[in-house]
Design a protein around this motif. Structure first.
Motif, short mmCIF file in Angstrom:
data_model
loop_
_atom_site.label_atom_id
_atom_site.label_comp_id
_atom_site.label_asym_id
_atom_site.label_seq_id
_atom_site.Cartn_x
_atom_site.Cartn_y
_atom_site.Cartn_z
N THR A 122 0.80 -1.10 -0.20
CA THR A 122 -0.07 0.00 0.00
C THR A 122 0.85 1.16 -0.09
O THR A 122 2.06 1.22 0.11
N VAL A 123 0.24 2.29 -0.15
CA VAL A 123 1.08 3.55 -0.51
C VAL A 123 1.57 3.98 0.92
O VAL A 123 2.68 4.20 1.37
N ARG A 124 0.79 3.69 2.32
CA ARG A 124 1.01 4.01 3.47
C ARG A 124 2.19 3.07 3.88
O ARG A 124 3.21 3.61 4.56
N GLY A 125 2.13 1.60 3.54
CA GLY A 125 3.23 0.57 3.72
C GLY A 125 4.48 1.19 3.20
O GLY A 125 5.61 1.18 3.72
N LEU A 126 4.45 1.63 1.86
CA LEU A 126 5.68 2.16 1.18
C LEU A 126 6.23 3.37 1.99
O LEU A 126 7.53 3.30 1.90
N GLU A 127 5.50 4.30 2.42
CA GLU A 127 5.93 5.38 3.03
C GLU A 127 6.76 5.21 4.28
O GLU A 127 7.65 5.71 4.60
N ALA A 128 6.24 4.02 4.97
CA ALA A 128 6.57 3.53 6.16
C ALA A 128 7.94 2.98 6.13
O ALA A 128 9.17 3.10 6.70
N VAL A 129 8.16 2.03 4.96
CA VAL A 129 9.39 1.40 4.52
C VAL A 129 10.51 2.22 4.28
O VAL A 129 11.51 2.45 4.74
N LYS A 130 10.20 3.44 3.39
CA LYS A 130 11.10 4.56 3.35
C LYS A 130 11.72 5.09 4.43
O LYS A 130 12.83 5.82 4.28
N SER A 131 10.77 5.20 5.53
CA SER A 131 11.26 6.25 6.73
C SER A 131 12.19 5.35 7.66
O SER A 131 12.70 5.60 8.56
N CYS A 132 12.19 3.85 7.48
CA CYS A 132 12.82 3.04 8.29
C CYS A 132 14.45 2.78 7.85
O CYS A 132 15.12 2.94 7.04
N SER A 133 15.04 2.73 9.07
CA SER A 133 16.59 2.54 9.09
C SER A 133 17.06 1.21 8.78
O SER A 133 18.11 0.76 8.29
N ARG A 134 16.10 0.00 9.37
CA ARG A 134 16.28 -1.13 8.94
C ARG A 134 15.02 -1.89 8.45
O ARG A 134 13.96 -1.51 9.03
N VAL A 135 15.00 -2.86 7.36
CA VAL A 135 13.76 -3.30 7.03
C VAL A 135 14.16 -4.86 6.78
O VAL A 135 14.88 -5.33 6.08
N TYR A 136 13.38 -5.77 7.52
CA TYR A 136 13.54 -7.18 7.50
C TYR A 136 12.30 -7.63 6.75
O TYR A 136 10.98 -7.32 6.59
N LEU A 137 12.61 -8.55 5.91
CA LEU A 137 11.50 -9.31 4.86
C LEU A 137 11.32 -10.90 5.51
O LEU A 137 12.36 -11.54 5.36
N GLU A 138 10.26 -11.30 6.09
CA GLU A 138 9.85 -12.42 6.67
C GLU A 138 9.82 -13.58 5.36
O GLU A 138 9.13 -13.12 4.55
N ALA A 139 10.60 -14.41 5.58
CA ALA A 139 10.81 -15.32 4.55
C ALA A 139 10.41 -16.89 4.67
O ALA A 139 10.99 -17.85 4.07
#
Length: 297
Positions: free
Chosen positions: A16-33
């Motif tokens: 979502t747009v809200r999700g993408l904005e949050a991701v761009k604001s983060c210092s670390r991003v984990y992807l559950e796999a």
């Protein structure tokens, strides 16, 4: 802030747009796999999100949660989940740990297989409990799912069956020897799932999963769309829906069901006429489908 962000079902553009904005604001991003996978690789996600992703396998999430939550009280950290954040109990546990550490959290929802099954034509409010079906072994054939399907069936409700995936799994020998050697990924196919369901029916003999009279709908890559105007279902892994009795589905070649991931719906005995008509368009044997559906609607 600790964000848990749903990625949707298909590719990098489902966020979502809200999700993408949050991701761009983060210092670390984990992807559950490990509870599910998207249909694109990590590089495409990183290019679209503009962030490097840290793959989080089962061991990391369950044993190293403190490291995932590190500094989240003062920085933005994101944990990306295929589908919706609450699609697996592991994610709830991670949020509870954050709460215990007094870390602020925010959930950003997205589509998941739980609501996208409506593409089958079956109405969402006619679904009962969802069950998981794991790969059987020679010595381990758990059948607790059968009881849940039976409970749904007695109420005339449909059952969504989530099929097993094996990602970064170790063999018993390598596990026993402590060797970090992993098996190739495996994804349960529709024929394997149907065979296992019928195998348990042959043991339990309660008539809940009769091969010739139980209607079912197979789903693959729900939410996927063609990658281009010239692509076809044969080569691009788009969504497929295949309906029939369990026996009908059992004899179909795997290619009929498309590429993984797969799910299976066991139709309830209180099938609405509109449900029967809509889902019947996907039947491998429409005459047989309509005959059986007539007696259940």
């Amino acid at each position: 802030m600790f964000y848990v962000i749903g990625l949707g079902l298909c590719d990098e553009k489902d966020i979502t747009v809200r999700g993408l904005e949050a991701v761009k604001s983060c210092s670390r991003v984990y992807l559950e796999a490990y509870t599910s996978i998207l249909m694109v690789n990590k590089d495409r996600l990183e290019a679209f999100y503009g962030k490097s992703l840290i793959l989080a396998d089962r061991d990391m999430v369950e044993l190293e949660s403190d490291d995932i939550l590190r500094d989240a009280a003062t920085e933005n950290v994101a944990f990306l989940v295929v589908g919706d954040p609450f699609g697996a109990t592991t994610h709830t546990d991670l949020l509870l740990r954050a709460r215990d550490l007094q870390i602020p959290t925010q959930i950003i929802h997205n589509a998941s297989i739980i609501n996208a099954v409506g593409c089958s034509g079956l109405q969402l409010y006619n679904f009962g409990q969802t069950v998981s079906l794991v790969f059987f072994t020679d010595t381990w054939k758990p059948d607790s799912f059968y009881d849940r399907i039976a409970e749904n069936a007695k109420l005339g409700l449909h059952t969504l069956v989530l099929l097993d995936i094996k990602v970064k799994e170790q063999s018993e020998e390598n596990l026993a020897r402590g060797r970090k050697i992993y098996e190739p990924p495996r994804y349960m196919s529709i024929p394997i799932a149907v065979n296992q369901l019928l195998e348990i029916e042959s043991i339990r003999k309660e008539g809940i999963l009769d091969g010739d009279s139980t209607l079912a709908i197979a789903l693959s890559r729900v939410g996927s769309i063609p990658s281009g105007e010239d692509s076809t279902d044969d080569d691009d892994g788009t969504q497929r829906i295949v309906a029939g009795t369990l026996s009908d589905l059992q004899v179909q070649p795997e290619s009929v069901f498309g590429k993984p991931l797969h799910s299976l719906i066991i139709a309830g005995k209180r099938l609405h006429e509109l449900e029967a008509i809509y889902a019947g368009a996907f039947a491998v044997n429409k005459e047989n489908w309509n005959r059986i559906a007539k007696h259940t609607s």
